[in-house]
Design a protein around this motif. Structure first.
Motif, PDB file in Angstrom:
ATOM      1  N   ALA A   1      30.761 150.233  60.149  1.00 18.40           N
ATOM      2  CA  ALA A   1      31.372 149.925  58.851  1.00 18.40           C
ATOM      3  C   ALA A   1      32.114 148.605  58.905  1.00 18.40           C
ATOM      4  O   ALA A   1      32.306 147.939  57.890  1.00 18.40           O
ATOM      5  N   PHE A   2      32.530 148.231  60.134  1.00 16.41           N
ATOM      6  CA  PHE A   2      33.206 146.951  60.291  1.00 16.41           C
ATOM      7  C   PHE A   2      32.347 145.813  59.744  1.00 16.41           C
ATOM      8  O   PHE A   2      32.841 144.877  59.125  1.00 16.41           O
ATOM      9  N   GLY A   6      33.724 145.576  56.498  1.00 17.27           N
ATOM     10  CA  GLY A   6      34.764 144.682  57.008  1.00 17.27           C
ATOM     11  C   GLY A   6      34.378 143.216  57.020  1.00 17.27           C
ATOM     12  O   GLY A   6      35.126 142.364  56.529  1.00 17.27           O
ATOM     13  N   LEU A   7      33.211 142.890  57.595  1.00 17.26           N
ATOM     14  CA  LEU A   7      32.808 141.485  57.652  1.00 17.26           C
ATOM     15  C   LEU A   7      32.485 140.950  56.260  1.00 17.26           C
ATOM     16  O   LEU A   7      32.773 139.784  55.955  1.00 17.26           O
ATOM     17  N   ALA A   8      31.903 141.799  55.421  1.00 17.07           N
ATOM     18  CA  ALA A   8      31.669 141.368  54.032  1.00 17.07           C
ATOM     19  C   ALA A   8      32.999 141.048  53.353  1.00 17.07           C
ATOM     20  O   ALA A   8      33.119 140.056  52.622  1.00 17.07           O
ATOM     21  N   GLU A  15      31.565 135.816  63.445  1.00 17.69           N
ATOM     22  CA  GLU A  15      30.566 136.772  63.906  1.00 17.69           C
ATOM     23  C   GLU A  15      29.569 136.129  64.868  1.00 17.69           C
ATOM     24  O   GLU A  15      29.091 136.774  65.803  1.00 17.69           O
ATOM     25  N   ILE A  16      29.275 134.848  64.668  1.00 21.95           N
ATOM     26  CA  ILE A  16      28.350 134.161  65.576  1.00 21.95           C
ATOM     27  C   ILE A  16      28.961 134.062  66.984  1.00 21.95           C
ATOM     28  O   ILE A  16      28.264 134.180  67.994  1.00 21.95           O
ATOM     29  N   ILE A  17      30.292 133.864  67.052  1.00 22.20           N
ATOM     30  CA  ILE A  17      30.950 133.831  68.362  1.00 22.20           C
ATOM     31  C   ILE A  17      30.784 135.185  69.058  1.00 22.20           C
ATOM     32  O   ILE A  17      30.509 135.267  70.262  1.00 22.20           O
ATOM     33  N   TYR A  18      30.939 136.238  68.282  1.00 27.81           N
ATOM     34  CA  TYR A  18      30.709 137.565  68.878  1.00 27.81           C
ATOM     35  C   TYR A  18      29.264 137.691  69.352  1.00 27.81           C
ATOM     36  O   TYR A  18      28.980 138.202  70.443  1.00 27.81           O
ATOM     37  N   GLY A  25      29.056 139.461  51.369  1.00 26.15           N
ATOM     38  CA  GLY A  25      30.416 139.004  51.092  1.00 26.15           C
ATOM     39  C   GLY A  25      30.436 137.834  50.119  1.00 26.15           C
ATOM     40  O   GLY A  25      31.215 137.807  49.156  1.00 26.15           O
ATOM     41  N   PHE A  26      29.564 136.848  50.369  1.00 24.76           N
ATOM     42  CA  PHE A  26      29.491 135.695  49.465  1.00 24.76           C
ATOM     43  C   PHE A  26      29.058 136.133  48.062  1.00 24.76           C
ATOM     44  O   PHE A  26      29.598 135.666  47.048  1.00 24.76           O
ATOM     45  N   SER A  27      28.058 137.005  48.005  1.00 21.97           N
ATOM     46  CA  SER A  27      27.554 137.449  46.701  1.00 21.97           C
ATOM     47  C   SER A  27      28.641 138.163  45.903  1.00 21.97           C
ATOM     48  O   SER A  27      28.788 137.932  44.691  1.00 21.97           O
TER      49      SER A  27
END
Length: 490
Positions: free
Chosen positions: A58-59, A63-65, A79-82, A290-292
């Motif tokens: 769900a994160f 969460g990220l959204a 997220e890319i770093i992860y 998220g952007f949308s």
């Protein structure tokens, strides 16, 4: 979104998942390795899907959204770093697998305790993991609570969603241990990735294609696509959020414990490749959502409602929206039940066994099963607090787990590492992280994850240099790994 449609979909999901969980009941269920590791016989396909479902929860889709909704493109960089941190699995995965198979380790804490020849290392790292993973589990429950309340406009209350997720996580954990969790994870991850990708296509088409999508973002907030962006992220905020996530694959025991489970090194390589494909797609999906949402619904009071609002809108067909909702719910549950199993194995194997004289394998397993609902209740109570933004709370939990990283790296690559170094680094750095989190999350402008990694590294090295290392074990352990790593490459 129709409440009756939501309930019907949840019912179908529960029935199918329980059937799959029961069908997975095979092999040894009466030993710690059988119940918590699937006898170390998981194939690459199931390992990849289960690893992905446990990691991406769900994160991500809630969460990220939400983080993208607030912070713009910086969330994608986070997220890319992860994603880059998953490369650590290529380094440490085969090593975990080799020593786990040779010495019979069930948990990462057990591995550290044996490597540093101290039961207190195992006890301390296990307790530290429990301390920080319970809030992380609560984040998953919170995500489900927000999701169900959001898509039904409050008809399914937050608490009801949390209760449903808690009960299902317990049920999946009990039916067949890690086997039922792994197979239900596989179902859930396939459902998640398929439906969420379809939603991305639907949304982008609605916004006029890829060009229209970016034009809409730029028209609403040009800074959302720029670096450093709209002010949500600065360098130190970005660093503080990403450092704990970079080490996620070895610092979080529910993930690193999975490195003991593949049937072979070949299966582990398949697991890693499958996870990389899954993770990249899922990252893109979450950021696009998220952007949308920021374009279509710019005035949300809570960014974590970005995903539920998007799914319940006219943009997404109701049937597709409800299937995706079930997929997200399944993703969160797959993370929770994995954590329940890991924490119960940590308690029974590393705490209970080391504190008693006659704790054989069957007694450890009994205690592990008894602990599962206790941990679930604690997680439920924490989720009820509804603390902070989901993504930020997830990182705070990972900041506490990062303190074990120096001891893990040292176990494979530094023979001078000692039990005193490992214990002091975990205990004192955990207290420092908790103190920083309790005082606005910053110390001299830096987040707790940075302090946790710095202090644990310094303490581990400094204390180890003035205490006596277990030379014989260190030599045996590292030489075995070195020799077998060479053999696996030839």
């Amino acid at each position: 979104m129709s409440t009756s449609l939501v309930w019907a979909s949840i019912s179908v999901y529960v029935v199918i998942a329980i059937i799959i969980a029961y069908l997975s009941r095979s092999g040894d269920q009466k030993s710690m390795a059988g119940y918590f590791l699937g006898e170390r016989k998981l194939n690459g396909f199931v390992s990849a899907l289960s690893y992905s479902a446990t990691t991406y929860s769900a994160f991500m889709l809630v969460g990220l959204a939400g983080l993208t909704y607030n912070g713009g493109v910086g969330a994608f960089g986070f997220e890319i770093i992860y994603f880059m941190g998953v490369s650590l699995v290529a380094i440490f995965g085969p090593r975990f697998w080799l020593v786990g198979k040779k010495y019979g380790y069930v948990t990462p804490s057990e591995m550290l305790g044996d490597r540093y020849q101290s039961k207190w290392v195992a006890i301390v790292t296990a307790i530290s993991s429990c301390l920080f993973l319970i809030p992380y589990s609560a984040v998953q429950l919170t995500g489900i609570g927000y999701l169900l309340a959001g898509v039904t406009d409050g008809a399914i209350p937050f608490t009801t969603g949390v209760v449903i997720a808690t009960v299902l996580a317990i049920v999946f954990s009990y039916i067949a241990g890690i086997r039922s969790v792994a197979w239900t994870d596989s179902l859930q991850s396939l459902l998640m990735i398929t439906t969420s990708t379809i939603v991305v296509i639907v949304i982008i088409l609605h916004l006029g294609g890829i060009g229209g999508f970016f034009d809409a973002i730029e028209a609403r907030d040009p800074q959302a696509l720029a670096v450093p962006g709209n002010g949500f992220f600065n360098f130190w905020t970005f660093l503080g959020l990403t450092i704990p996530w970079f080490f996620f694959s070895i610092s979080n025991p529910q993930v690193s414990q999975r490195l003991f489970m593949p049937a072979s090194l070949k299966s582990m390589r398949h697991m890693l490749l499958g996870f990389l494909v899954f993770g990249f797609i899922y990252t893109i999906v979450s950021v696009v959502w998220g952007f949308s949402a920021s374009v279509l619904f710019p005035d949300l009071e809570n960014a974590d409602l970005a995903t539920p609002t998007l799914l319940s809108s006219d943009v997404v067909p109701p049937v597709l929206g409800v299937i995706v909702m079930v997929g997200i719910m399944a993703a969160a549950i797959s993370t929770i039940d994995s954590i329940l199993l890991t924490l119960s194995s940590l308690f029974s194997r590393d705490v209970y066994r080391n504190m008693t004289d006659k704790a054989d394998d069957s007694k450890q397993l009994m205690v592990g099963k008894l602990v599962i609902p206790v941990i679930a209740v604690l997680t439920f109570l924490f989720a009820k607090l509804e603390l902070d933004l989901i993504a930020v709370l997830s990182v705070a939990a990972s900041s506490g787990l990062i303190v074990v990283v120096p001891a893990i790296i040292g176990s494979f690559f530094w023979k001078k590492g000692t039990a005193a170094g490992a214990i002091s680094s975990v205990v004192l750095s955990s207290l420092l992280v908790i103190w920083v989190e309790a005082t606005d999350g910053l110390l001299f402008g830096l987040k707790s994850g940075i302090w946790g990694l710095l202090s644990s590294s310094l303490l581990f090295i400094a204390v180890s240099l003035v205490t006596k290392a277990p030379k014989q074990k260190a030599e045996e352990f590292t030489q075995y790994v070195r020799q077998n790593m060479r053999s696996s490459r030839s």
